[in-house]
Design an enzyme around this catalytic site. Structure first.
Site, PDB file in Angstrom:
ATOM      1  N   HIS A  24     -28.545 -11.679  96.736  1.00 21.17           N
ATOM      2  CA  HIS A  24     -27.675 -10.019  97.870  1.00 21.17           C
ATOM      3  C   HIS A  24     -28.539  -9.028  99.121  1.00 21.17           C
ATOM      4  O   HIS A  24     -28.272  -8.975  99.771  1.00 21.17           O
ATOM      5  CB  HIS A  24     -27.680  -9.044  97.006  1.00 21.17           C
ATOM      6  CG  HIS A  24     -26.553  -8.484  97.506  1.00 21.17           C
ATOM      7  ND1 HIS A  24     -25.257  -8.065  97.755  1.00 21.17           N
ATOM      8  CD2 HIS A  24     -26.301  -6.542  98.114  1.00 21.17           C
ATOM      9  CE1 HIS A  24     -24.239  -7.013  98.340  1.00 21.17           C
ATOM     10  NE2 HIS A  24     -25.432  -6.061  98.177  1.00 21.17           N
TER      11      HIS A  24
ATOM     12  N   ASP B  83     -29.224   1.913  94.539  1.00 24.59           N
ATOM     13  CA  ASP B  83     -27.917   1.668  95.523  1.00 24.59           C
ATOM     14  C   ASP B  83     -27.764   2.720  96.645  1.00 24.59           C
ATOM     15  O   ASP B  83     -27.631   3.345  96.358  1.00 24.59           O
ATOM     16  CB  ASP B  83     -26.051   1.839  95.140  1.00 24.59           C
ATOM     17  CG  ASP B  83     -25.210   1.145  96.170  1.00 24.59           C
ATOM     18  OD1 ASP B  83     -25.488   1.269  97.343  1.00 24.59           O
ATOM     19  OD2 ASP B  83     -24.458   0.001  94.796  1.00 24.59           O
TER      20      ASP B  83
END
Length: 399
Positions: free
Chosen positions: A314, A226
């Site tokens: 995403h 991330d």
């Protein structure tokens, strides 16, 4: 188990001299080095060889053009807190804010520099504290502060379940350090300063990162890396920091507390999780690449004409290619507030919060991760330019 305290037991002569019986090898007469205390026996000299002390860890400088909470390397622990000032007339409110910012500057500078008078911040390992202080749009409007014109609350997004008690705030502070201890102590000092100025603590939220080697991307609680596609220095100058002028060393923090259904997501086959994310779990590479930092090709297609990175992935929906190249500096943390409430503290830094709004509108519409995510809190704040030596945070607010 803890060792018992009291008189030390008498040791055999061989041990007192630094060699234990088990270190003697019968038949060969050879002696193996045996660990004694923290040292290693230097055979032939009868004394332990002392390892050099580890190099001192430098403190994170508090003073500078930009606040270290944005510019310093991301640290393992964070604590966010929001403060509300007492309602007051504009002149009184400005005076109270100016005084409070002066006190916050002092407390944060002392804690970062290791000169705090609080005994709980003395004598331990260097905390490497970094921090940022930001002004919320409500306070800026109420007191007529000089902030970027684009500073505004976010609109409502489909699927939001925001708890007002966990978001917003007149001032937003983020503390980061090597561990939780200094964060708790410094937050207490900041809260006391706010109460002395007639303010209150609106909310607090701790977060953490997994242990990762320096320079590598941490993983979130879904297991995926991330923060891979963060802007470089040139891109940050265009998309993160303000334009030349009074705001050029400031930025805007967009904070979202996102609850993640980790169990339901983990129950999906790995290939389905990769398709939902648009990256591979194993190495973080985009589905169109071979390495983590390869640029995702959102236009690449399979032989049947379908996109390699699906329309609902995403990575596709948050791609800068769909937003004229705009990038956000993302410094997220995980949180765990109980078995049914864990997830991501999304912290993004942008020049204009509209950058986040455009991306979130696309994600809210069709992100494949939506069944596993709920946004439960939100805040926006203008992260003030840094304070010079002898100066205070917020000196440009009164223009």
């Amino acid at each position: 188990m803890h060792a018992e305290t009291g008189k030390a037991q008498e040791q055999p002569e061989a041990v007192r001299n630094g060699v234990g019986r088990r270190a003697l090898i019968a038949g060969g007469g050879a002696v193996l080095a045996a660990g004694v205390g923290a040292g290693v026996v230097a055979l032939g000299r009868g004394r332990p060889a002392v390892s050099p002390p580890p190099p001192a860890v430098p403190a994170v400088a508090f003073h500078g053009e930009r606040q270290a909470g944005v510019t310093a390397p991301q640290q393992p622990a964070t604590l966010l807190l929001a403060l509300d000032l007492a309602p007051a007339a504009t002149s009184d409110g400005r005076a109270a804010l100016r005084s409070l910012l002066g006190e916050l500057t002092r407390l944060l500078a002392e804690a970062a520099g290791g000169t705090s008078a609080d005994p709980r911040l003395q004598g331990g390992e260097p905390a490497r504290l970094s921090s940022l202080v930001g002004v919320g749009p409500g306070l800026a409007a109420r007191l007529g502060l000089n902030v970027p014109p684009a500073l505004a609350e976010l609109p409502a997004f489909p699927g939001d379940r925001l708890d007002p008690a966990r978001g917003g705030g007149d001032l937003v502070v983020q503390l980061c350090a090597a561990d939780r201890w200094p964060l708790t102590v410094v937050a207490e000092l900041l809260a006391a300063a706010a109460r002395s100025a007639g303010g209150t603590v609106r909310w607090t939220q701790p977060g953490f990162l997994p242990r990762t080697p320096a320079g590598t991307t941490p993983r979130n609680l879904f297991g995926y890396k991330d923060g891979t596609a963060n802007p470089d220095a040139t891109e940050a100058q265009q998309w993160v920091w303000g334009p030349p002028g009074p705001y050029e060393h400031g930025t805007v923090l967009v904070y979202r507390r996102i609850r993640m259904d980790t169990a339901a997501f983990a129950a999906l086959p790995e290939d389905r999780r990769d398709l939902a994310m648009g990256r591979r779990l194993t190495d973080g590479a985009p589905l169109t690449g071979t390495a983590e930092h390869d640029d995702p090709d959102i236009y690449a297609k399979n032989p049947d004409g379908s996109y390699v990175i699906p329309n609902s992935a995403h990575v596709r929906l948050s791609s800068p290619r769909l937003d004229s190249g705009a990038r956000m500096l993302r410094r997220g943390y995980s949180y765990d507030d109980g078995p049914d409430d864990r997830g991501l503290l999304f912290c993004a830094f942008v020049r204009d919060p509209e950058q986040f709004t455009r991306v979130q509108n696309r994600l809210a519409a069709k992100d494949a991760l939506n069944p596993f995510l709920v946004h439960t809190a939100s805040a926006v704040a203008y992260v003030l330019p840094g304070a010079r030596e002898g100066g205070v945070l917020g000196e440009g607010l009164w223009a």
